[in-house]
Design a protein around this motif. Structure first.
Motif, PDB file in Angstrom:
ATOM      1  N   UNK A 133       0.804  -1.225   0.000  1.00 16.40           N
ATOM      2  CA  UNK A 133       0.000   0.000   0.000  1.00 16.40           C
ATOM      3  C   UNK A 133       0.840   1.279   0.000  1.00 16.40           C
ATOM      4  N   UNK A 134       2.163   1.146   0.123  1.00 10.49           N
ATOM      5  CA  UNK A 134       3.020   2.327   0.168  1.00 10.49           C
ATOM      6  C   UNK A 134       4.231   2.157  -0.755  1.00 10.49           C
ATOM      7  N   UNK A 135       4.514   3.186  -1.542  1.00 13.56           N
ATOM      8  CA  UNK A 135       5.756   3.193  -2.307  1.00 13.56           C
ATOM      9  C   UNK A 135       6.922   3.363  -1.333  1.00 13.56           C
ATOM     10  N   UNK A 136       8.003   2.646  -1.567  1.00 16.24           N
ATOM     11  CA  UNK A 136       9.221   2.793  -0.773  1.00 16.24           C
ATOM     12  C   UNK A 136      10.410   3.245  -1.619  1.00 16.24           C
ATOM     13  N   UNK A 137      10.486   2.767  -2.855  1.00 16.35           N
ATOM     14  CA  UNK A 137      11.583   3.149  -3.733  1.00 16.35           C
ATOM     15  C   UNK A 137      11.223   2.771  -5.161  1.00 16.35           C
ATOM     16  N   UNK A 138      11.692   3.588  -6.108  1.00  9.06           N
ATOM     17  CA  UNK A 138      11.485   3.322  -7.524  1.00  9.06           C
ATOM     18  C   UNK A 138      12.830   2.956  -8.148  1.00  9.06           C
ATOM     19  N   UNK A 139      12.906   1.779  -8.734  1.00 10.17           N
ATOM     20  CA  UNK A 139      14.139   1.327  -9.361  1.00 10.17           C
ATOM     21  C   UNK A 139      14.267   1.942 -10.740  1.00 10.17           C
ATOM     22  N   UNK A 140      15.416   2.548 -11.011  1.00  9.29           N
ATOM     23  CA  UNK A 140      15.673   3.072 -12.337  1.00  9.29           C
ATOM     24  C   UNK A 140      14.898   4.342 -12.646  1.00  9.29           C
ATOM     25  N   UNK A 141      14.909   4.687 -13.918  1.00  5.73           N
ATOM     26  CA  UNK A 141      14.309   5.941 -14.362  1.00  5.73           C
ATOM     27  C   UNK A 141      12.940   5.711 -14.984  1.00  5.73           C
ATOM     28  N   UNK A 142      12.028   6.632 -14.715  1.00  7.01           N
ATOM     29  CA  UNK A 142      10.712   6.635 -15.337  1.00  7.01           C
ATOM     30  C   UNK A 142      10.770   7.518 -16.565  1.00  7.01           C
ATOM     31  N   UNK A 143      10.277   7.012 -17.673  1.00  7.22           N
ATOM     32  CA  UNK A 143      10.206   7.803 -18.902  1.00  7.22           C
ATOM     33  C   UNK A 143       8.750   7.969 -19.293  1.00  7.22           C
ATOM     34  N   UNK A 144       8.310   9.220 -19.444  1.00 11.54           N
ATOM     35  CA  UNK A 144       6.937   9.469 -19.853  1.00 11.54           C
ATOM     36  C   UNK A 144       5.962   9.432 -18.688  1.00 11.54           C
ATOM     37  N   UNK A 145       4.840   8.751 -18.887  1.00 11.33           N
ATOM     38  CA  UNK A 145       3.760   8.739 -17.893  1.00 11.33           C
ATOM     39  C   UNK A 145       3.949   7.624 -16.875  1.00 11.33           C
ATOM     40  N   UNK A 146       3.545   7.909 -15.653  1.00  9.70           N
ATOM     41  CA  UNK A 146       3.523   6.891 -14.607  1.00  9.70           C
ATOM     42  C   UNK A 146       2.143   6.883 -13.968  1.00  9.70           C
ATOM     43  N   UNK A 147       1.578   5.696 -13.848  1.00 10.57           N
ATOM     44  CA  UNK A 147       0.266   5.543 -13.225  1.00 10.57           C
ATOM     45  C   UNK A 147       0.436   4.808 -11.900  1.00 10.57           C
ATOM     46  N   UNK A 148       0.094   5.471 -10.819  1.00 12.95           N
ATOM     47  CA  UNK A 148       0.162   4.848  -9.498  1.00 12.95           C
ATOM     48  C   UNK A 148      -1.005   3.870  -9.374  1.00 12.95           C
ATOM     49  N   UNK A 149      -0.754   2.612  -9.028  1.00 12.12           N
ATOM     50  CA  UNK A 149      -1.834   1.621  -8.964  1.00 12.12           C
ATOM     51  C   UNK A 149      -2.882   1.940  -7.891  1.00 12.12           C
ATOM     52  N   UNK A 150      -4.098   1.579  -8.175  1.00 14.99           N
ATOM     53  CA  UNK A 150      -5.163   1.696  -7.181  1.00 14.99           C
ATOM     54  C   UNK A 150      -4.825   0.826  -5.971  1.00 14.99           C
ATOM     55  N   UNK A 151      -5.075   1.338  -4.789  1.00 18.51           N
ATOM     56  CA  UNK A 151      -4.752   0.619  -3.560  1.00 18.51           C
ATOM     57  C   UNK A 151      -3.563   1.197  -2.836  1.00 18.51           C
ATOM     58  N   UNK A 152      -2.743   1.976  -3.546  1.00  9.71           N
ATOM     59  CA  UNK A 152      -1.631   2.674  -2.886  1.00  9.71           C
ATOM     60  C   UNK A 152      -2.206   3.811  -2.053  1.00  9.71           C
ATOM     61  N   UNK A 153      -1.772   3.915  -0.792  1.00  7.06           N
ATOM     62  CA  UNK A 153      -2.308   4.965   0.073  1.00  7.06           C
ATOM     63  C   UNK A 153      -1.264   6.019   0.447  1.00  7.06           C
ATOM     64  N   UNK A 154       0.017   5.721   0.203  1.00  5.61           N
ATOM     65  CA  UNK A 154       1.054   6.675   0.611  1.00  5.61           C
ATOM     66  C   UNK A 154       2.179   6.751  -0.411  1.00  5.61           C
ATOM     67  N   UNK A 155       2.533   7.993  -0.763  1.00  6.87           N
ATOM     68  CA  UNK A 155       3.724   8.276  -1.562  1.00  6.87           C
ATOM     69  C   UNK A 155       4.659   9.068  -0.661  1.00  6.87           C
TER      70      UNK A 155
END
Length: 199
Positions: A133-155
């Protein structure tokens, strides 16, 4: 260069190996516990920016018999480690806040089967909490659009910091908290869509 940390060492102080540009490998020596016959480290504390700007390529957090490694989260443990591609989280790691900040080269995070604090969806580049339910770390680089999945409650704080290729992000209505500096340095970000809002 390789350095071995003796099994008797309990703490790595602030800046211990900072800017040791030739340091590529750290080995945590272990002792064999007389009760269960397993191997453990005594390293219970890691200070501020200990491995900043080293040449580490792989890093494996040691395993303690009991308790968790106290990692100083006020600094960036691997800041500027541009060659670090693989990190192995032992069962003794329960907090990675700011630990990987300033290090965008990591491509693989392996989670010990006994670690009850983190999870990853197969094929995903997002390290999550155990509940997913919480993002902790993003591996690598994001290019373009990013969609946070439903169910995530904390960034958390600084989660997208330095993602220069991020142009658009869609945040579901399930998200209840967005931390400080979450999009710091996202110079290409032009659109933020928050679902479930009218403004």
């Amino acid at each position: 260069t390789t350095i071995s940390i003796p099994a008797t060492v309990t703490e790595l102080g602030n800046y211990a190996f900072r800017e040791c540009g030739a340091l590529r490998t750290v080995i945590f020596e272990t002792y064999t516990d007389k009760d269960d016959g397993k191997n453990y480290s005594s390293l219970a504390k890691i200070g501020n920016t200990v491995f900043e700007k080293t040449a580490l390529t792989t890093f494996t957090f040691p395993t303690l018999k009991t308790g968790y490694i106290k990692i100083d989260t006020s600094g960036k443990l691997f800041n500027g480690c541009t060659l670090l591609t693989t990190v192995n989280l032992s069962k003794s790691v329960n907090n990675v806040e700011n630990v990987f900040s300033g290090c965008s080269s990591i491509r693989t995070i392996n989670i010990d089967s006994e670690n009850t604090f983190f999870s990853m969806v197969p094929g995903s580049n997002i390290l999550l909490n155990a509940a997913g339910t919480e993002y902790k770390y993003i591996l690598g680089a994001i290019e373009g659009e990013h969609v946070v999945p439903t169910g995530i409650i904390k960034l958390p704080d600084s989660i997208f910091e330095g993602q220069f290729g991020l142009t658009k992000i869609t945040i579901p209505s399930s998200v209840q908290s967005i931390g400080k500096n979450a999009f710091k340095g996202c110079s290409a970000l032009t659109e933020v869509v928050i679902l479930g809002t009218t403004d």
